[in-house]
Write an enzyme that holds these catalytic residues in place. Structure first.
Site, short mmCIF file in Angstrom:
data_model
loop_
_atom_site.label_atom_id
_atom_site.label_comp_id
_atom_site.label_asym_id
_atom_site.label_seq_id
_atom_site.Cartn_x
_atom_site.Cartn_y
_atom_site.Cartn_z
N GLY A 1 7.69 -14.00 -3.43
CA GLY A 1 7.10 -14.00 -2.09
C GLY A 1 5.83 -13.18 -2.05
O GLY A 1 5.39 -12.59 -3.04
N TRP A 2 5.24 -13.12 -0.86
CA TRP A 2 3.97 -12.41 -0.70
C TRP A 2 4.09 -10.94 -1.11
O TRP A 2 5.12 -10.30 -0.92
CB TRP A 2 3.49 -12.50 0.75
CG TRP A 2 3.11 -13.88 1.17
CD1 TRP A 2 2.51 -14.85 0.42
CD2 TRP A 2 3.31 -14.46 2.46
NE1 TRP A 2 2.32 -15.99 1.16
CE2 TRP A 2 2.80 -15.77 2.42
CE3 TRP A 2 3.87 -13.98 3.66
CZ2 TRP A 2 2.82 -16.62 3.52
CZ3 TRP A 2 3.89 -14.83 4.76
CH2 TRP A 2 3.38 -16.13 4.69
N HIS B 1 -7.99 -1.86 9.29
CA HIS B 1 -7.70 -2.14 10.70
C HIS B 1 -8.38 -1.22 11.71
O HIS B 1 -7.92 -1.13 12.85
CB HIS B 1 -6.19 -2.12 10.99
CG HIS B 1 -5.38 -3.00 10.10
ND1 HIS B 1 -4.04 -2.77 9.84
CD2 HIS B 1 -5.69 -4.11 9.40
CE1 HIS B 1 -3.58 -3.68 9.03
NE2 HIS B 1 -4.57 -4.52 8.75
N GLU C 1 -8.37 -4.82 5.30
CA GLU C 1 -8.26 -5.86 6.32
C GLU C 1 -8.94 -5.35 7.58
O GLU C 1 -8.79 -4.18 7.93
CB GLU C 1 -6.80 -6.17 6.64
CG GLU C 1 -6.10 -7.03 5.62
CD GLU C 1 -4.66 -7.32 6.05
OE1 GLU C 1 -4.08 -8.22 5.45
OE2 GLU C 1 -4.13 -6.63 6.95
N GLN D 1 0.82 -1.21 0.00
CA GLN D 1 0.00 0.00 0.00
C GLN D 1 0.86 1.27 0.00
O GLN D 1 2.03 1.25 0.35
CB GLN D 1 -0.93 0.00 1.22
CG GLN D 1 -2.06 -1.00 1.16
CD GLN D 1 -1.62 -2.40 1.51
OE1 GLN D 1 -0.47 -2.65 1.89
NE2 GLN D 1 -2.54 -3.34 1.40
N ASP E 1 -1.02 -2.13 12.49
CA ASP E 1 -1.06 -3.45 13.12
C ASP E 1 0.31 -3.87 13.63
O ASP E 1 0.44 -4.91 14.27
CB ASP E 1 -1.56 -4.49 12.11
CG ASP E 1 -0.65 -4.58 10.89
OD1 ASP E 1 -0.82 -3.74 9.98
OD2 ASP E 1 0.23 -5.46 10.85
N GLN F 1 -1.67 -9.83 -4.28
CA GLN F 1 -3.03 -10.20 -3.90
C GLN F 1 -4.07 -9.37 -4.64
O GLN F 1 -5.13 -9.87 -4.99
CB GLN F 1 -3.20 -10.02 -2.39
CG GLN F 1 -2.34 -10.95 -1.56
CD GLN F 1 -2.23 -10.53 -0.11
OE1 GLN F 1 -2.69 -9.46 0.28
NE2 GLN F 1 -1.61 -11.37 0.71
N TYR G 1 -6.57 -6.64 13.26
CA TYR G 1 -6.04 -7.92 13.75
C TYR G 1 -6.30 -8.14 15.24
O TYR G 1 -6.49 -9.26 15.70
CB TYR G 1 -4.51 -7.96 13.57
CG TYR G 1 -3.98 -7.96 12.18
CD1 TYR G 1 -4.82 -7.97 11.06
CD2 TYR G 1 -2.61 -7.95 11.97
CE1 TYR G 1 -4.29 -7.97 9.80
CE2 TYR G 1 -2.07 -7.96 10.71
CZ TYR G 1 -2.92 -7.95 9.62
OH TYR G 1 -2.38 -7.96 8.37
#
Length: 730
Positions: free
Chosen positions: A320-321, A606, A627, A299, A574, A342, A630
């Site tokens: 990787g992610w 969050h 998201e 982001q 987070d 994603q 968390y």
């Protein structure tokens, strides 16, 4: 995301008279005459009126097309003009920046002139008095003597001479100011703006040194802008770390070419790119060494007005992610490979191809984009973007710095610069107050009240009072992710209900004392129609916690109608410092009260309650990424009356018309993985409220969703991170 201006001296007004004093004829000896002259008062010197309006902020009731903006009537160029829509009445007004004694208004009409019009004066832009009125206007050049004190001067046309609109080559206001001290515009850009030209020695060494400082400085204090003058640069690898902006200084990306790479990778974080935040690449052409440029970001990492002469890889080395991202007004000649990304949003661009999707790939106005095929492959494509206006940017006109403000486009597709220089207005740096670290909010407000725009140089700015943007068409532009921190619980910045404000390129970071809001666009109950000239919020990011303790009730509030939010990340941290369910409490991310607000690229994450809470009519969102928080300690902490959890994106029941495309919400309740969300999206069930391509995801089984929107959509389950989708609702 998881760790996974020059003033011209004018002639006196026509018909004006120099002060005169009646003197009686006296018959006296010479000595007596001399004595009398000593005793007579001498008239005070009168300051000559000067041109006050040139280059000042200007607004109009309408404009005929993108090539005839209001700013063209005060630019000192007799070859450019403002023209209105073909209807009565119409007006154009200029903000002089401070109260002035107005003495003359000069109108240089094009063929389409006014036979009936008024010249009106105002001290506040709200209440107006008539200084001159006619019903027999002749067109051509009209020089009108007026008298009064005003900051705002308006020409209000009521009858046109032709079937066209009203059209002015120049609208000039002459007078005198109070002569008090004023803040200077322009100046140097400070030590953290690094300007290169092709002959600059040691460019690669400077790039490497800054990257070494910024590569891992996720919550550090360093801020840098790397600016390249037009020309060609060979054999460079510009690795871009945190709080680093790289940009060309031409009007078009191809004016500045790097034969090499502009790179973001994730070696600092073990190949995981989900924390590659707060950086940007803008206004450059890049010819990658191996044919493909790597831009593996998450982001708050904007890729604007770029030309990649090859392919673009959005994944880190090793695939990787990754959790990005945003492209706008760019051309990628080759294929874009998101691979492990994603989600991604691409707007008003051209691509040679696109290889795959993971959860949510959304496009609007993109030539070469794949067709909509959601839910598999997960592509959502709009042929055009309903309304867009590109971000203002710094450039060089010869040796002079200026800021270019692009024109609004409707139903846009492709880049603004494909057929030449982009349409818009150039504003000299002398019309900007250059803000440097240590500048107080009071000084910033003085500069704004004086009629200057703001250019924030890279740095961190504590503000002990709200920055008040009250003038139409003001630009507030940040370089190098300049960061504002409100002290003592104030709102960092507030925009009045005026036309055409442009906020771009800065970060607002909550302070330790709770702020009711961090950024406000328009006052409560704002009602002015801004469709012709909306306010834009672009690459403006909001953070609560992470760099230290921070609190805010709401991150951003949008009250003004027609606002465009074009790429933002509003984030309650987070990870980092000052993080905890109550430690960095922030209930709401974005609240929208204004009507006809459009969000293109909305990232909000969050928050303790609703991440997005929408009350305005006819709102639209193209791409949403979210998201849920968390760190909720248990189900009770997120219980919303009888509803389990607060929706990521809520539309109030009072709303009749709303639409969204390409929208996703994920949960990762790592403190209590048993928490359930009733849904990711909540909206009234009405014919005018429509959504397309919705999804929810449970990340590794840490919490679950019961539905996607309202009571529709299958629940998530297990640990496989497979999205639950709804193609359309209702």
């Amino acid at each position: 995301m998881p760790s996974l201006g020059i003033h011209a001296v004018a002639e006196p007004p026509r018909g004006s008279r120099a002060p005169r004093r009646r003197v009686l004829a006296l018959v006296a000896v010479g000595v007596l005459v001399a004595a009398l002259f000593v005793l007579l008062p001498v008239p005070a010197a009168q300051a000559a009126p000067v041109l006050l309006s040139q280059g000042r902020p200007v607004t109009a009731s309408s404009q005929e097309n993108g090539g005839t903006p209001a700013a063209a009537a005060v630019d000192g160029d007799n070859g450019t003009r403002w023209s209105s829509a073909f209807s009565d009445p119409q007006w154009i007004q200029v903000d002089l920046g401070a109260p002035a004694a107005v003495e003359r208004v000069e109108l240089r009409w094009e063929t389409a002139y006014a036979t009936a019009y008024r010249v009106e004066l105002s001290t506040d832009g709200a209440g107006w008095t008539t200084a001159y009125s006619t019903t027999t206007g002749t067109g051509g050049t009209e020089s009108i003597a007026v008298s009064g004190t005003a900051r705002h001067v308006r020409v209000h046309g009521t009858t046109r001479a032709t079937g066209y609109g009203y059209s002015l080559w120049e609208f000039q206001v002459y007078g005198t100011t109070g002569g008090g001290p004023t803040l200077p515009g322009g100046g140097d850009l400070g030590p953290h703006v690094h300007v290169f030209d092709p002959s600059t020695p040691g460019i690669q060494g400077t790039l490497d040194q800054i990257f070494q400082e910024q590569e891992t400085a996720q919550f550090g204090s360093g801020r840098h802008a790397l600016l390249f003058k037009p020309g060609t640069y060979g054999n460079l690898n510009a690795q871009i770390g945190f709080y680093t902006q790289i940009a060309g200084l031409g009007l078009r990306p191809d004016d500045t070419t790097i034969n090499g790479d502009v790179t973001v990778d994730a070696g600092w974080f073990g190949g995981n790119a989900t924390q590659n935040f707060w950086r940007s690449a803008e206004n450059l052409a890049v010819a990658p060494v191996n044919g493909t440029n790597r831009w593996a970001v998450a982001q708050a990492a904007s890729f604007r007005r770029m030309h990649v002469k090859g392919g673009l890889n959005l994944a880190p080395a090793g695939y990787g992610w990754a959790s990005g991202g945003h492209i706008a007004d760019s051309r990628i000649d080759g294929t874009v490979g998101p691979y492990s990304q994603q989600q991604w949003y691409t707007r008003d661009s051209t691509v040679g191809g696109w290889t795959n999707s993971v959860w949510n790939m959304t496009f609007s106005g993109v030539e070469g984009a794949p067709a909509t095929s959601f839910p598999e492959p997960r592509y959502t494509t709009l042929d055009t973007t309903p309304v867009s206006r590109e971000k203002p940017f710094l450039y060089l006109d010869g040796d002079e710095f200026k800021v270019f403000a692009p024109t609004k486009r409707v139903n846009a597709r492709g880049t603004t610069w494909a057929d030449g220089n982009p349409p818009g207005a150039s504003i000299p740096l002398s019309r900007f107050y250059v803000v440097k670290p240590g500048t107080t909010a009071a000084t910033m407000n003085t500069a704004l009240a004086q009629g200057l725009h703001l250019l924030f140089t890279p740095g961190i700015y504590h503000v002990d009072r709200t920055i008040e943007v009250n003038r139409a068409n003001t630009i507030v532009l940040g370089l190098g992710l300049a960061t504002l921190i409100p002290d003592n619980g104030v709102t960092a910045m507030r925009v009045a209900d005026v036309d055409g404000v442009r906020l771009a390129g800065f970060l607002v970071d909550a302070g330790p004392v709770n702020s009711p809001t961090l950024l406000e666009i328009g006052p409560a109950n704002a009602s002015v129609d801004h469709a012709a000239d909306p306010t834009t919020v672009q690459d403006v990011y909001i953070r609560v916690g992470g760099a230290g303790p921070g609190k805010a009730t709401t991150g951003m509030v949008v009250n003004s109608d027609d606002t465009i939010i074009d790429h933002t990340w509003v984030w309650r941290a987070d990870h980092g410092e000052g993080v905890g369910w109550e430690t960095n409490r922030a209930d709401y991310g974005v609240r929208v009260e204004g009507d006809d607000v459009l969000a293109t690229g909305l990232f909000v994450e969050h928050f303790n309650k609703y991440d997005v809470d929408w009350y305005g009519e006819r709102g639209r969102t193209i791409f949403f990424q979210n998201e849920k928080a968390y760190d909720a300690p248990d189900q009770a902490a997120v219980q919303n009356g009888t509803t389990r959890g607060y929706a990521a994106y809520r539309v109030d029941d009072s709303v009749d018309t709303h639409e969204g495309w390409g929208m996703g919400s994920y949960c990762y309740y790592n403190v209590d993985p048993t928490i359930r969300q009733a849904h990711g999206f909540k909206a009234p069930v009405k014919p005018g409220v429509r959504f397309h391509s919705l999804l929810v995801v449970s990340l590794s089984g840490n919490g679950q969703y019961d539905h996607v929107i309202n009571d529709t959509g299958a629940p998530t389950s297990g640990t496989s991170t497979v999205p639950s989708t709804v193609v359309s609702s209702p």
